[in-house]
Design a protein around this motif. Sequence first.
Motif, short mmCIF file in Angstrom:
data_model
loop_
_atom_site.label_atom_id
_atom_site.label_comp_id
_atom_site.label_asym_id
_atom_site.label_seq_id
_atom_site.Cartn_x
_atom_site.Cartn_y
_atom_site.Cartn_z
N GLU A 211 0.51 -1.36 -0.25
CA GLU A 211 -0.17 0.24 0.25
C GLU A 211 1.03 1.02 0.12
O GLU A 211 0.66 2.46 -0.87
N VAL A 212 2.03 1.29 0.82
CA VAL A 212 2.76 2.88 0.88
C VAL A 212 3.30 2.68 -0.29
O VAL A 212 3.63 3.66 -1.16
N ASN A 213 4.04 2.02 -1.56
CA ASN A 213 4.36 1.25 -2.86
C ASN A 213 3.39 2.19 -3.62
O ASN A 213 3.56 3.24 -4.69
N LYS A 222 2.19 11.87 -10.43
CA LYS A 222 1.18 12.67 -10.50
C LYS A 222 3.34 14.37 -10.75
O LYS A 222 2.70 14.97 -11.01
N GLN A 223 3.69 13.71 -9.79
CA GLN A 223 4.77 14.99 -9.78
C GLN A 223 5.42 15.23 -11.27
O GLN A 223 5.56 16.19 -11.15
N ALA A 224 5.15 13.72 -11.78
CA ALA A 224 5.53 13.73 -13.36
C ALA A 224 4.97 14.32 -14.52
O ALA A 224 5.09 14.64 -15.83
N GLY A 225 3.67 15.10 -13.24
CA GLY A 225 2.69 15.01 -14.76
C GLY A 225 1.26 14.83 -15.10
O GLY A 225 0.88 14.70 -16.34
N SER A 226 1.39 13.15 -14.75
CA SER A 226 0.62 12.40 -14.69
C SER A 226 -0.74 11.86 -13.62
O SER A 226 0.19 12.21 -12.05
N GLY A 227 -1.76 11.02 -14.51
CA GLY A 227 -1.75 10.92 -12.28
C GLY A 227 -3.19 11.80 -12.48
O GLY A 227 -3.40 12.57 -12.54
N LYS A 228 -4.07 11.04 -11.38
CA LYS A 228 -5.15 11.90 -11.21
C LYS A 228 -4.86 13.00 -9.81
O LYS A 228 -3.47 12.53 -8.85
N ALA A 229 -5.48 13.63 -9.63
CA ALA A 229 -5.72 14.72 -8.41
C ALA A 229 -5.54 13.67 -7.23
O ALA A 229 -4.99 14.70 -6.28
N SER A 230 -6.39 12.78 -7.00
CA SER A 230 -6.26 12.48 -5.13
C SER A 230 -6.21 11.62 -5.02
O SER A 230 -5.72 9.98 -6.62
N TYR A 231 -5.81 10.61 -3.98
CA TYR A 231 -5.22 9.35 -3.38
C TYR A 231 -6.34 9.00 -2.58
O TYR A 231 -5.97 9.71 -1.68
N ALA A 232 -6.53 7.69 -2.25
CA ALA A 232 -7.27 7.14 -1.38
C ALA A 232 -6.62 6.37 -0.78
O ALA A 232 -6.19 5.29 -1.37
N ILE A 233 -6.10 6.53 1.23
CA ILE A 233 -6.15 5.37 1.32
C ILE A 233 -6.70 4.67 2.02
O ILE A 233 -7.49 5.51 3.11
N ASN A 234 -6.60 3.88 2.73
CA ASN A 234 -7.54 2.69 3.61
C ASN A 234 -6.99 2.69 4.74
O ASN A 234 -5.80 2.74 4.83
N LYS A 235 -7.97 2.93 5.88
CA LYS A 235 -7.40 3.70 7.20
C LYS A 235 -7.57 2.27 8.03
O LYS A 235 -6.79 1.86 8.79
N HIS A 236 -7.84 1.20 7.33
CA HIS A 236 -7.99 -0.33 7.81
C HIS A 236 -8.38 -0.37 9.51
O HIS A 236 -9.56 0.07 9.68
#
Length: 265
Positions: A211-213, A222-236
Motif C-alpha cells: 500500500e505504501v509503494n 503525479k509529480q511528473a505530470g500524470s495521474g489523478k489529483a487525489s489518492y485514497a488511503i484505507n484506514k484499516h
Amino acid sequence: MKQLSRIYLLLLLLFLSVTSSVHAAEATEMQGSSVPTGTITITSDGSYNNKTPEKTIDQDLTTDWNAGKYNASLELRFPQSTYLNFVQLAVFAHPQATNTYTIFGLKNGNWTAISSPTSLSLSNKVTVMDPILVTEGVYDGIRIDAKSSASWISIFEITIGTQEKPGQPDIEEPTPEEPGHGNPEPSGNRAILVVTMTTGLEKEFDLSMKEVNGFIDWYEAKQAGSGKASYAINKHDNNKGPFSSRKDYMLFDRILTFEVSEYSK
C-alpha cells in the motif's frame, strides 16, 4: 486656447490619479487563494485598451480586465486539476449598474454551470463580492459569464477557495492486495506512513508495504505530470464506527512531505 487645453489636461490627469487611489483604498482583502501559477486567461470578447485578462490574476487590486461591452466571458485554464469550493471576484461598474455573474467549471472537456447567477448593484468603486459558492469538486478551469445592465464588464481580481475536504471526485484508488498472486511480499512487511500537509497537519497510517509503494508510485507519477489529483488511503484498523470501510483522501497539491518507517509485525 492653449492655456485652457493645458488646464483641461491637468484636471483629467488629476481625476485619473484620484480614481486609481480610490480603487486601491476601497478594495478590501480577498478570501481564498490566488489561482495556480501557470493559469492561462482566455476571452473571446476582447479587451478595452490595455485592460487585458491576465490582470484579473496579478494580485493587484488597481489593475483590471475591461471587456469594452456589457456581456462578456472570461476563462481561466489551470495547469493541473484543482479542487474548488468557491470563487471570489473584485469587480467595478461605471456608471452605476446591476451586474450578474455565473461560474462554470471545466471537467473532461465540458463546461457546466457550478454556481447560481449572482447579481448585485455596483457604483463607481471597486467592490469585493462575497464568495460565490460553487459545486465542490476538482476542475480543469473555470469560466465567468458576466452581464451588466449599463456598464462595460470590469473584473479587477479573482481568487478561489481550495480548502481540502474528503470525498473528492477523480480519486485514484490504491491497488487491492491479492495474496497468492505473483510474488507476494513477506508477511509482516509493514510501515508507518506519516504525511505532512501544507497546513502543518500530520496524518499517520499503518499500512502494508504494498500500500505504501502504491501511494509513492501515485505521488511520483503525479509529480511528473500524470495521474489523478487525489489518492485514497484505507484506514484499516483505524476504522471507527459502523462503517464497512473508511478512506482518507489525499490531494496532491496539499502534501508538503511524507515519511515511511518500515517495521516487521
